[in-house]
Design a protein around this motif. Structure first.
Motif, PDB file in Angstrom:
ATOM      1  N   ASP A  77       0.844  -9.308   4.175  1.00 34.10           N
ATOM      2  CA  ASP A  77      -0.323  -9.082   5.030  1.00 34.10           C
ATOM      3  C   ASP A  77      -0.527  -7.617   5.386  1.00 34.10           C
ATOM      4  OD1 ASP A  77      -0.415 -11.828   4.905  1.00 34.10           O
ATOM      5  OD2 ASP A  77       0.304 -12.147   6.953  1.00 34.10           O
ATOM      6  N   GLU A  78       0.556  -6.845   5.429  1.00 37.38           N
ATOM      7  CA  GLU A  78       0.466  -5.425   5.779  1.00 37.38           C
ATOM      8  C   GLU A  78       0.971  -4.543   4.638  1.00 37.38           C
ATOM      9  OE1 GLU A  78       2.163  -4.686   9.647  1.00 37.38           O
ATOM     10  OE2 GLU A  78       1.254  -6.484  10.499  1.00 37.38           O
ATOM     11  N   TRP A  79       0.884  -5.081   3.432  1.00 37.98           N
ATOM     12  CA  TRP A  79       1.460  -4.403   2.267  1.00 37.98           C
ATOM     13  C   TRP A  79       0.917  -2.994   2.082  1.00 37.98           C
ATOM     14  CZ3 TRP A  79      -0.641  -2.434  -2.224  1.00 37.98           C
ATOM     15  CH2 TRP A  79       0.281  -2.091  -3.225  1.00 37.98           C
ATOM     16  N   ILE A  80      -0.388  -2.812   2.262  1.00 39.87           N
ATOM     17  CA  ILE A  80      -0.981  -1.499   1.990  1.00 39.87           C
ATOM     18  C   ILE A  80      -0.452  -0.450   2.964  1.00 39.87           C
ATOM     19  CG2 ILE A  80      -3.024  -1.705   3.458  1.00 39.87           C
ATOM     20  CD1 ILE A  80      -2.801  -0.236  -0.140  1.00 39.87           C
ATOM     21  N   LYS A  81      -0.004  -0.866   4.136  1.00 40.79           N
ATOM     22  CA  LYS A  81       0.572   0.087   5.081  1.00 40.79           C
ATOM     23  C   LYS A  81       1.954   0.535   4.626  1.00 40.79           C
ATOM     24  CE  LYS A  81      -1.979  -1.807   9.024  1.00 40.79           C
ATOM     25  NZ  LYS A  81      -1.874  -2.459  10.344  1.00 40.79           N
ATOM     26  N   MET A  82       2.621  -0.291   3.826  1.00 41.14           N
ATOM     27  CA  MET A  82       3.910   0.104   3.267  1.00 41.14           C
ATOM     28  C   MET A  82       3.717   0.999   2.050  1.00 41.14           C
ATOM     29  SD  MET A  82       5.928  -3.540   3.451  1.00 41.14           S
ATOM     30  CE  MET A  82       5.565  -4.688   4.785  1.00 41.14           C
ATOM     31  N   ALA A  83       2.611   0.778   1.341  1.00 36.58           N
ATOM     32  CA  ALA A  83       2.298   1.543   0.124  1.00 36.58           C
ATOM     33  C   ALA A  83       1.266   2.617   0.462  1.00 36.58           C
ATOM     34  CB  ALA A  83       1.780   0.618  -0.964  1.00 36.58           C
ATOM     35  N   SER A  84       1.648   3.535   1.307  1.00 41.89           N
ATOM     36  CA  SER A  84       0.742   4.614   1.717  1.00 41.89           C
ATOM     37  C   SER A  84       1.546   5.705   2.421  1.00 41.89           C
ATOM     38  CB  SER A  84      -0.342   4.066   2.655  1.00 41.89           C
ATOM     39  OG  SER A  84       0.226   3.612   3.870  1.00 41.89           O
ATOM     40  N   PRO A  85       0.981   6.921   2.446  1.00 50.72           N
ATOM     41  CA  PRO A  85      -0.279   7.353   1.840  1.00 50.72           C
ATOM     42  C   PRO A  85      -0.062   7.830   0.406  1.00 50.72           C
ATOM     43  CG  PRO A  85       0.641   9.156   3.107  1.00 50.72           C
ATOM     44  CD  PRO A  85       1.595   7.999   3.266  1.00 50.72           C
TER      45      PRO A  85
END
Length: 207
Positions: A77-85
């Motif tokens: 659910d919060e994957w993009i926050k782990m794969a950033s920036p």
């Protein structure tokens, strides 16, 4: 031999991939450490990188560990926050190479659905000349088979490939195939390596 293609890993080379950092910020370092000690979350992610379903793999794991159900679901659910920036200088290097006419490939452990999602957030993932994504290949680095598949597909001699990755085991496996390789520990070092190989000038590399 002259370098005929440059190959970028994606996670921690072009895009920061730091699940632990995200969990530390959300649930605190102590709880994160306790969860990672009980649940092999990186092993779960390997299943996804091998082509397993993104949401289903994570949510099924969450049901096996109900104590950590909400936290495990965050991996999806919060994957993009782990794969950033994104890492700006690495992106600049990719584009500088392409401007010089150097073929640029991606070779990354990445799930099918998670990569499709990443493309919507990072359009530059479409700028590679060739993309080798483990989920589609159903094999992950550092398995020698994935490097062999790249060689067979691109048709270039192994010694003509220059590969950047942030993991020693992935670099070692590439070198065992005869690839030239650079352990990525920061974009400045990668820029210097590209200059040393004669692929970019210092100005091109932003040095």
């Amino acid at each position: 031999m002259t370098i005929q293609a440059v190959i970028f890993d994606i996670g921690n080379v072009l895009i920061e991939w730091q699940p632990e950092r995200h969990y530390d910020a959300v649930i605190g370092e102590d709880r994160r450490k306790a969860m990672f000690a009980e649940v092999d979350l990186h092993g779960m992610n390997d299943v996804i990188d091998m082509g397993g379903p993104f949401r289903e793999t994570i949510y099924e794991t969450a049901e096996v560990y109900p104590k950590w159900r909400a936290e495990i679901r965050m991996w999806h659910d919060e994957w993009i926050k782990m794969a950033s920036p994104a890492i700006p200088q690495s992106l600049n290097l990719l584009r500088a190479l392409r401007e010089k006419g150097v073929p640029v490939f991606a070779l990354s452990n990445f799930g099918i659905e998670s990569f499709a999602y990443a493309e919507t957030q990072y359009p530059f993932l479409g700028e590679f000349d060739r993309r080798y994504i483990s989920g589609h290949m159903q094999v992950i680095k550092p398995d020698p088979a994935i490097y062999e598949m790249v060689e067979q597909d691109c048709g270039l001699p192994p010694e003509s490939l220059l590969f950047a990755d942030d993991r020693v085991d992935n670099i070692t496996a590439a070198q065992a195939r005869g690839w030239q390789a650079h352990l990525f520990e920061g974009s400045d070092g990668w820029a210097e390596a590209l200059v040393d190989h004669g692929l970019l000038s210092k100005a091109d590399a932003g040095l």
